[in-house]
Design a protein around this motif. Structure first.
Motif, PDB file in Angstrom:
ATOM      1  N   GLY A 173       0.787  -1.225   0.000  1.00 21.14           N
ATOM      2  CA  GLY A 173       0.000   0.000   0.000  1.00 21.14           C
ATOM      3  C   GLY A 173       0.815   1.268   0.000  1.00 21.14           C
ATOM      4  O   GLY A 173       0.262   2.361   0.108  1.00 21.14           O
ATOM      5  N   MET A 174       2.160   1.154  -0.111  1.00 21.19           N
ATOM      6  CA  MET A 174       3.008   2.336  -0.080  1.00 21.19           C
ATOM      7  C   MET A 174       3.686   2.616  -1.423  1.00 21.19           C
ATOM      8  O   MET A 174       4.187   3.712  -1.655  1.00 21.19           O
ATOM      9  N   ILE A 175       3.707   1.619  -2.276  1.00 26.22           N
ATOM     10  CA  ILE A 175       4.468   1.736  -3.516  1.00 26.22           C
ATOM     11  C   ILE A 175       3.981   2.902  -4.377  1.00 26.22           C
ATOM     12  O   ILE A 175       4.769   3.598  -5.023  1.00 26.22           O
ATOM     13  N   ASP A 176       2.688   3.141  -4.389  1.00 23.65           N
ATOM     14  CA  ASP A 176       2.124   4.194  -5.237  1.00 23.65           C
ATOM     15  C   ASP A 176       2.101   5.560  -4.563  1.00 23.65           C
ATOM     16  O   ASP A 176       1.654   6.537  -5.165  1.00 23.65           O
ATOM     17  N   GLU A 177       2.554   5.640  -3.322  1.00 21.23           N
ATOM     18  CA  GLU A 177       2.576   6.933  -2.650  1.00 21.23           C
ATOM     19  C   GLU A 177       3.614   7.841  -3.311  1.00 21.23           C
ATOM     20  O   GLU A 177       4.759   7.452  -3.542  1.00 21.23           O
ATOM     21  N   GLN A 178       3.218   9.048  -3.582  1.00 17.17           N
ATOM     22  CA  GLN A 178       4.024   9.950  -4.407  1.00 17.17           C
ATOM     23  C   GLN A 178       5.405  10.227  -3.819  1.00 17.17           C
ATOM     24  O   GLN A 178       6.405  10.248  -4.534  1.00 17.17           O
ATOM     25  N   PHE A 179       5.477  10.425  -2.512  1.00 13.20           N
ATOM     26  CA  PHE A 179       6.730  10.857  -1.908  1.00 13.20           C
ATOM     27  C   PHE A 179       7.462   9.723  -1.185  1.00 13.20           C
ATOM     28  O   PHE A 179       8.391   9.971  -0.419  1.00 13.20           O
ATOM     29  N   PHE A 180       7.054   8.481  -1.450  1.00 11.65           N
ATOM     30  CA  PHE A 180       7.705   7.347  -0.790  1.00 11.65           C
ATOM     31  C   PHE A 180       8.719   6.690  -1.721  1.00 11.65           C
ATOM     32  O   PHE A 180       8.411   6.346  -2.856  1.00 11.65           O
ATOM     33  N   SER A 181       9.926   6.532  -1.219  1.00 12.46           N
ATOM     34  CA  SER A 181      10.982   5.846  -1.958  1.00 12.46           C
ATOM     35  C   SER A 181      11.617   4.819  -1.032  1.00 12.46           C
ATOM     36  O   SER A 181      12.299   5.186  -0.076  1.00 12.46           O
ATOM     37  N   PRO A 182      11.396   3.516  -1.255  1.00 10.76           N
ATOM     38  CA  PRO A 182      11.891   2.491  -0.316  1.00 10.76           C
ATOM     39  C   PRO A 182      13.410   2.480  -0.224  1.00 10.76           C
ATOM     40  O   PRO A 182      14.125   2.858  -1.156  1.00 10.76           O
ATOM     41  N   LEU A 183      13.901   2.011   0.928  1.00  6.42           N
ATOM     42  CA  LEU A 183      15.331   1.983   1.207  1.00  6.42           C
ATOM     43  C   LEU A 183      15.994   0.677   0.763  1.00  6.42           C
ATOM     44  O   LEU A 183      17.083   0.339   1.242  1.00  6.42           O
ATOM     45  N   THR A 184      15.350  -0.048  -0.123  1.00  6.14           N
ATOM     46  CA  THR A 184      15.882  -1.328  -0.588  1.00  6.14           C
ATOM     47  C   THR A 184      17.296  -1.181  -1.150  1.00  6.14           C
ATOM     48  O   THR A 184      17.571  -0.271  -1.931  1.00  6.14           O
ATOM     49  N   PHE A 185      18.196  -2.075  -0.721  1.00  2.00           N
ATOM     50  CA  PHE A 185      19.547  -2.084  -1.284  1.00  2.00           C
ATOM     51  C   PHE A 185      20.137  -3.482  -1.174  1.00  2.00           C
ATOM     52  O   PHE A 185      19.668  -4.330  -0.427  1.00  2.00           O
ATOM     53  N   ASN A 186      21.185  -3.703  -1.936  1.00  2.00           N
ATOM     54  CA  ASN A 186      21.907  -4.970  -1.942  1.00  2.00           C
ATOM     55  C   ASN A 186      23.390  -4.647  -2.047  1.00  2.00           C
ATOM     56  O   ASN A 186      23.807  -4.003  -3.005  1.00  2.00           O
ATOM     57  N   GLY A 187      24.190  -5.048  -1.068  1.00  2.00           N
ATOM     58  CA  GLY A 187      25.607  -4.700  -1.119  1.00  2.00           C
ATOM     59  C   GLY A 187      26.404  -5.313   0.007  1.00  2.00           C
ATOM     60  O   GLY A 187      25.941  -6.238   0.685  1.00  2.00           O
ATOM     61  N   GLU A 188      27.612  -4.779   0.229  1.00  2.00           N
ATOM     62  CA  GLU A 188      28.534  -5.334   1.212  1.00  2.00           C
ATOM     63  C   GLU A 188      28.776  -4.340   2.345  1.00  2.00           C
ATOM     64  O   GLU A 188      28.681  -3.133   2.168  1.00  2.00           O
TER      65      GLU A 188
END
Length: 244
Positions: free
Chosen positions: A59-74
């Motif tokens: 329910g947050m993906i379409d929110e205009q000002f929401f950008s998830p903190l998803t990342f993949n790294g070391e």
């Protein structure tokens, strides 16, 4: 607050005392002091943690000002291990290749194994764990922030193969459940965790010190009251340890 602190320390004492007692009994048994110190020596570890931090809210993906903190790294990883206590930290930033993301994890846990099989060369049983973890994730390009402190308890299975003079190999897998709160705030929820570890400890390999190859796995699933903070944290950590 004092009552909660005393309760936590009391529980830690219950968890750690049996392990310490077993170690002391072992030291005065038929094995030499050298064998005892080799098996139960504390370790300092360093290595790399491969991190996957993934947004799981709906329910947050379409929110205009929401950008998830998803990342993949070391991330760089350091740890201290001794008699059921494990204190470790992981740090990821532009130096480790995370670019705009800053990742920090600080974890303190106590584990005590209750052995169902307790032989000289092989042990197997049920480990009990109390775990506290701080996780912080920030991104320089947006205003989102994840900062949660969790307290959880769990149990699982553990086994060890021991050669009193040369090496030991240990492995364990645990599940846990606990509560998580925003650092410095009131927003919180629950966290479900899976964790595992494996160690190959070789005695007196370098200047009388033990060397250890380690692998650790964590999978923490945060279910926070506000869906924008629902994330899964998965980490695979490879370390090299030295006794002291």
């Amino acid at each position: 607050m004092k009552k909660y602190t005393l309760s936590i320390f009391a529980l830690l004492s219950i968890l750690v005392f049996p392990f310490s007692s077993n170690a002391q009994m072992f030291s005065v048994g038929t094995e030499s002091r050298t064998s005892f110190s080799s098996i139960y020596s504390p370790y300092v570890r360093a290595g790399v943690q491969f991190v996957n931090f993934e947004f799981k809210g709906s329910g947050m993906i379409d929110e205009q000002f929401f950008s998830p903190l998803t990342f993949n790294g070391e991330a760089a990883y350091i740890a201290y291990e001794s008699f059921g206590l494990n204190l470790n930290a992981a740090l990821g930033n532009s130096i480790t290749g995370l670019n705009d993301t800053k990742y920090f994890s600080l974890n303190l846990n106590f584990k005590n194994p209750f052995y169902l099989i307790n032989q000289q060369k092989f042990k197997a049983g049920i480990p009990v764990k109390l775990d506290s973890r701080l996780v912080s994730v920030r991104n320089d390009q947006n205003n989102e922030e994840f900062s949660q402190t969790s307290l959880s308890a769990g149990a699982g299975l553990t086994a060890a193969i021991i050669n009193q003079t040369k090496f030991n190999i240990t492995g364990e897998f645990l599940t846990s459940y606990g509560f998580s709160t925003a650092s410095g705030g009131f927003l919180g929820g629950s966290v479900f965790g899976l964790s595992g570890s494996a160690r190959i400890n070789i005695y007196n390999l370098l200047f009388g010190k033990n060397l250890s190859i380690g692998y650790d796995y964590i999978n923490d699933s945060y279910d926070i009251d506000e869906e924008r903070l629902d994330y899964d944290l998965v980490g695979h950590t490879i370390t090299l340890g030295v006794s002291f």
